[in-house]
Design an enzyme around this catalytic site. Structure first.
Site, mmCIF file in Angstrom:
data_model
loop_
_atom_site.group_PDB
_atom_site.id
_atom_site.type_symbol
_atom_site.label_atom_id
_atom_site.label_comp_id
_atom_site.label_asym_id
_atom_site.label_seq_id
_atom_site.Cartn_x
_atom_site.Cartn_y
_atom_site.Cartn_z
ATOM 1 N N ASP A 164 1.936 7.318 -2.090
ATOM 2 C CA ASP A 164 2.102 8.636 -2.709
ATOM 3 C C ASP A 164 0.745 9.300 -2.944
ATOM 4 O O ASP A 164 0.677 10.452 -3.368
ATOM 5 C CB ASP A 164 2.929 8.562 -3.990
ATOM 6 N N SER A 165 -0.327 8.591 -2.604
ATOM 7 C CA SER A 165 -1.658 9.205 -2.566
ATOM 8 C C SER A 165 -1.692 10.387 -1.610
ATOM 9 O O SER A 165 -2.623 11.203 -1.658
ATOM 10 C CB SER A 165 -2.712 8.171 -2.147
ATOM 11 N N ASP A 213 5.500 3.541 -1.012
ATOM 12 C CA ASP A 213 5.581 3.854 -2.437
ATOM 13 C C ASP A 213 6.907 4.524 -2.754
ATOM 14 O O ASP A 213 7.444 5.283 -1.942
ATOM 15 C CB ASP A 213 4.466 4.825 -2.837
ATOM 16 N N LYS A 226 7.356 -0.088 -3.130
ATOM 17 C CA LYS A 226 6.410 -0.416 -4.201
ATOM 18 C C LYS A 226 6.695 0.403 -5.448
ATOM 19 O O LYS A 226 6.864 1.621 -5.376
ATOM 20 C CB LYS A 226 4.966 -0.185 -3.739
ATOM 21 N N GLU A 261 5.401 1.095 -9.554
ATOM 22 C CA GLU A 261 4.319 0.959 -10.527
ATOM 23 C C GLU A 261 4.885 0.636 -11.902
ATOM 24 O O GLU A 261 5.783 1.330 -12.382
ATOM 25 C CB GLU A 261 3.512 2.258 -10.622
ATOM 26 N N GLU A 272 -4.662 -2.934 -9.121
ATOM 27 C CA GLU A 272 -5.598 -1.822 -8.952
ATOM 28 C C GLU A 272 -6.558 -1.713 -10.130
ATOM 29 O O GLU A 272 -6.135 -1.682 -11.295
ATOM 30 C CB GLU A 272 -4.844 -0.498 -8.784
#
EC number: 2.1.2.11
Length: 264
Positions: free
Chosen positions: A45-46, A84, A113, A115, A182
């Site tokens: 999602d970057s 993501d 993924k 978070e 991270e």
């Protein structure tokens, strides 16, 4: 020859072979990364920041992720594809299941993924019980950037480090098959990697994890703004992009990247 499997990635951890991962957002770069020997393509999602020009990842939608994941899938044949799940796309178990299924069915992802820490345990269990592989993400959580007050190193204090390690164990127990750490101190990255059976990938978590991941544009030195201190511009000193990607793969495999002195 089919795509790289989760079983192979787990075997690489057991045998001490470093796993290489880079973000990818389109078919052309996916093909270049695969040709250079990158094992895992992270459709991150970057893309909200490096592709769309947003200030954070929070505005990225499920439609965005499916679109870019599909493009990466088309551009590659053998790499493992991790996607993501964007902000607020997994607030409940059923919502998470529906959205993860979209990424796998429409986008071609092999794993999704999420978070967050122990509070995601129920959602991880819900997904993995239904055949959806999950990669957990701990440490700095970009989707929580407003809550934590910016992009800051996590786990420097003993209490924080202990909680991150406990979260990692809880999420592994819930069924997570991979973990990205991270922006945590290298010693914490090492400790968690040794404690877990699943592959642990470092994104600014030091050189002792089972593999490394960078944002592709950071690795090429073309990201807007300042790249993270733990990153390296592999295009500098090489003649072209394919050579830069190969240099990254080689450096990770030989334990030449990241440097401990540039870790937290």
């Amino acid at each position: 020859m089919g795509r790289l499997t989760l079983t192979k990635l787990q075997k690489m951890k057991r045998q001490g072979e470093k796993i290489t991962m880079l973000t990818a957002y389109d078919a052309s770069f996916a093909a270049l990364l695969e040709a250079a020997g990158v094992e895992v393509l992270l459709v991150g999602d970057s893309l909200g920041m490096v592709i769309q020009g947003q200030e954070s990842t929070l505005s990225v939608t499920m439609d965005d992720m499916v679109y870019h994941c599909r493009n990466v899938s088309r551009g590659s044949q053998c790499t493992f594809i991790l996607s993501d799940m964007p902000f607020m796309s997994y607030a409940t178990p059923n919502q998470a299941m529906d959205n993860a299924a979209r990424l796998m069915r429409e986008g071609g992802a092999q794993m999704v993924k999420l978070e967050g820490g122990r509070l995601l345990g129920e959602i991880v269990e819900h997904l993995t019980a239904r055949g959806i592989p999950v990669c957990a993400h701990l440490g700095l959580l970009p989707q929580s950037v407003h809550r934590i007050g910016g992009y800051r190193v996590q786990g420097r204090e003993e209490i924080s480090a202990r909680r991150i390690q406990e979260d990692a164990m809880i999420l592994q127990e819930a069924g997570a098959d991979m973990l990205i750490l991270e922006c945590v101190p290298a010693r914490l990255g090492s400790k968690i990697t040794d404690a877990l059976k699943i592959p642990v990938i470092s994104c600014g978590a030091g050189p002792y994890c089972d593999g490394q991941v960078l944002v592709l544009y950071d690795m090429l030195g073309i990201s807007p703004g300042k790249s993270p201190s733990f990153s390296r511009n592999f295009l500098e000193g090489t003649s072209n992009i394919p050579n830069a990607i190969q240099a990254y793969v080689s450096a990770v495999k030989k334990n030449e990247f990241p440097l401990l002195e540039l870790s937290y």
